[in-house]
Design an enzyme around this catalytic site. Structure first.
Site, PDB file in Angstrom:
ATOM      1  N   LEU A 154       0.949   5.821   0.790  1.00  0.00           N
ATOM      2  CA  LEU A 154       0.628   7.201   0.423  1.00  0.00           C
ATOM      3  C   LEU A 154      -0.680   7.115  -0.351  1.00  0.00           C
ATOM      4  O   LEU A 154      -0.878   6.166  -1.123  1.00  0.00           O
ATOM      5  CB  LEU A 154       1.709   7.798  -0.482  1.00  0.00           C
ATOM      6  CG  LEU A 154       3.012   8.276   0.139  1.00  0.00           C
ATOM      7  CD1 LEU A 154       3.902   8.898  -0.929  1.00  0.00           C
ATOM      8  CD2 LEU A 154       2.774   9.283   1.264  1.00  0.00           C
ATOM      9  N   ASP A 155      -1.562   8.094  -0.164  1.00  0.00           N
ATOM     10  CA  ASP A 155      -2.811   8.073  -0.924  1.00  0.00           C
ATOM     11  C   ASP A 155      -2.517   8.160  -2.412  1.00  0.00           C
ATOM     12  O   ASP A 155      -1.463   8.670  -2.828  1.00  0.00           O
ATOM     13  CB  ASP A 155      -3.690   9.280  -0.524  1.00  0.00           C
ATOM     14  CG  ASP A 155      -4.143   9.185   0.915  1.00  0.00           C
ATOM     15  OD1 ASP A 155      -4.205   8.061   1.451  1.00  0.00           O
ATOM     16  OD2 ASP A 155      -4.435  10.251   1.501  1.00  0.00           O
ATOM     17  N   CYS A 156      -3.501   7.728  -3.202  1.00  0.00           N
ATOM     18  CA  CYS A 156      -3.336   7.751  -4.659  1.00  0.00           C
ATOM     19  C   CYS A 156      -2.996   9.165  -5.157  1.00  0.00           C
ATOM     20  O   CYS A 156      -2.162   9.350  -6.036  1.00  0.00           O
ATOM     21  CB  CYS A 156      -4.634   7.244  -5.288  1.00  0.00           C
ATOM     22  SG  CYS A 156      -4.552   7.035  -7.042  1.00  0.00           S
ATOM     23  N   LYS A 215      -4.388  14.668   5.901  1.00  0.00           N
ATOM     24  CA  LYS A 215      -5.648  15.233   5.389  1.00  0.00           C
ATOM     25  C   LYS A 215      -6.658  15.385   6.518  1.00  0.00           C
ATOM     26  O   LYS A 215      -7.349  16.400   6.616  1.00  0.00           O
ATOM     27  CB  LYS A 215      -6.225  14.331   4.296  1.00  0.00           C
ATOM     28  CG  LYS A 215      -5.424  14.381   3.005  1.00  0.00           C
ATOM     29  CD  LYS A 215      -6.043  13.454   1.977  1.00  0.00           C
ATOM     30  CE  LYS A 215      -5.168  13.380   0.740  1.00  0.00           C
ATOM     31  NZ  LYS A 215      -5.500  12.251  -0.108  1.00  0.00           N
TER      32      LYS A 215
END
Ligand code: URA
Length: 245
Positions: free
Chosen positions: A103-105, A193
């Site tokens: 998962l992105d930060c 995204k």
């Protein structure tokens, strides 16, 4: 042969550091002899007791973390940001778990953790077809006319997305934003995204609320719980029955 403290950590008795304390304080015996020496090696047939009790070997473990924003899901990073591993209790880290996918930060929500490499590959390999569900707050008023494009699949970078589902949850006309629910069954880098960006609606905030059948219901941000046997079996079932052709 394996060092005693490593063996204790692998069996889930304690982190390696705590196992060393247990050994040095004389809590651990091997084949009837208390061992306080750190380099002592054990092999599979040895009888290892902690405070006179035999230990149960727990090889594979499976957890779900409600990942907060601001922590990375890889174990190290050039910007020295905090990693999910560093926010896990010692007991879980003693199993040497790693995240299932990324998962992105700045994304929060469901992150599975395990020390079972086969299980991880099955869930995030390129053929995996397991659903991941996201809530995305996007810039702009997302038009319902674009939903058909998401259902059919469309070009993002150099690939065409698999058919996905999108529901518009709410519009915030005052702040010119929308909340959309996107369900995808693949997991390319920054996929959500990139998809929403390509459609012209950049993501402001992203939460993963489901991975297969696993949700974060009841887990506060940063909290972690063991998966139930039912959840593990269901994930195995989804992974083996759903391979994308
Ligand atoms: N898609 C993204 O863009 N980011 C995530 O963290 C997960 C899916």
């Amino acid at each position: 042969m394996e060092r005693l403290q490593k063996y204790l950590a692998r069996c889930g008795v304690a982190s390696r550091r705590k196992a060393e304390v247990l050994i040095s304080e004389g809590h651990v015996s091997v084949n009837g002899t208390i061992i306080t020496e750190m380099g002592f090696k054990v092999s599979d047939g040895d009888s290892v007791l902690v405070d006179g009790k035999s230990i149960e070997v727990k090889e594979h473990v499976y957890y779900v973390l409600n990942k907060p924003r601001g922590v990375i899901s890889t174990s190290s990073d050039e910007k020295n940001r905090k990693s999910v591993i560093s926010i896990l209790p010692d007991e879980i880290n003693s199993y040497r778990v790693f995240p299932v996918g990324r998962l992105d930060c700045d994304t929060k929500g469901v992150l599975l953790l395990t020390n079972d490499g086969d299980f991880m590959n099955m869930l995030v390999g390129p053929k995996s077809n397991i659903e991941k569900e996201y809530l995305a707050r996007v810039d702009g008023i997302f038009p319902k006319e674009l939903i058909g494009k998401v259902i059919k699949g469309f070009k993002v970078d150099d690939y065409v997305t698999r058919p996905a589902k999108l529901y518009i949850e709410e519009y915030d006309k005052k702040n010119n934003s929308s909340l959309v629910r996107l369900i995808i069954n693949e997991g390319k880098n920054h996929q959500v995204k990139k998809m929403l960006d390509t459609l012209g609606y950049p993501v402001k905030r992203l939460t993963r609320i489901r991975f297969g059948s696993v949700t974060i219901d009841g887990l506060k941000e940063g909290e972690v719980r063991e998966l139930t046997v039912h959840e593990i079996k269901t994930l195995y079932g989804l992974a083996s029955s759903n391979n994308f052709k």
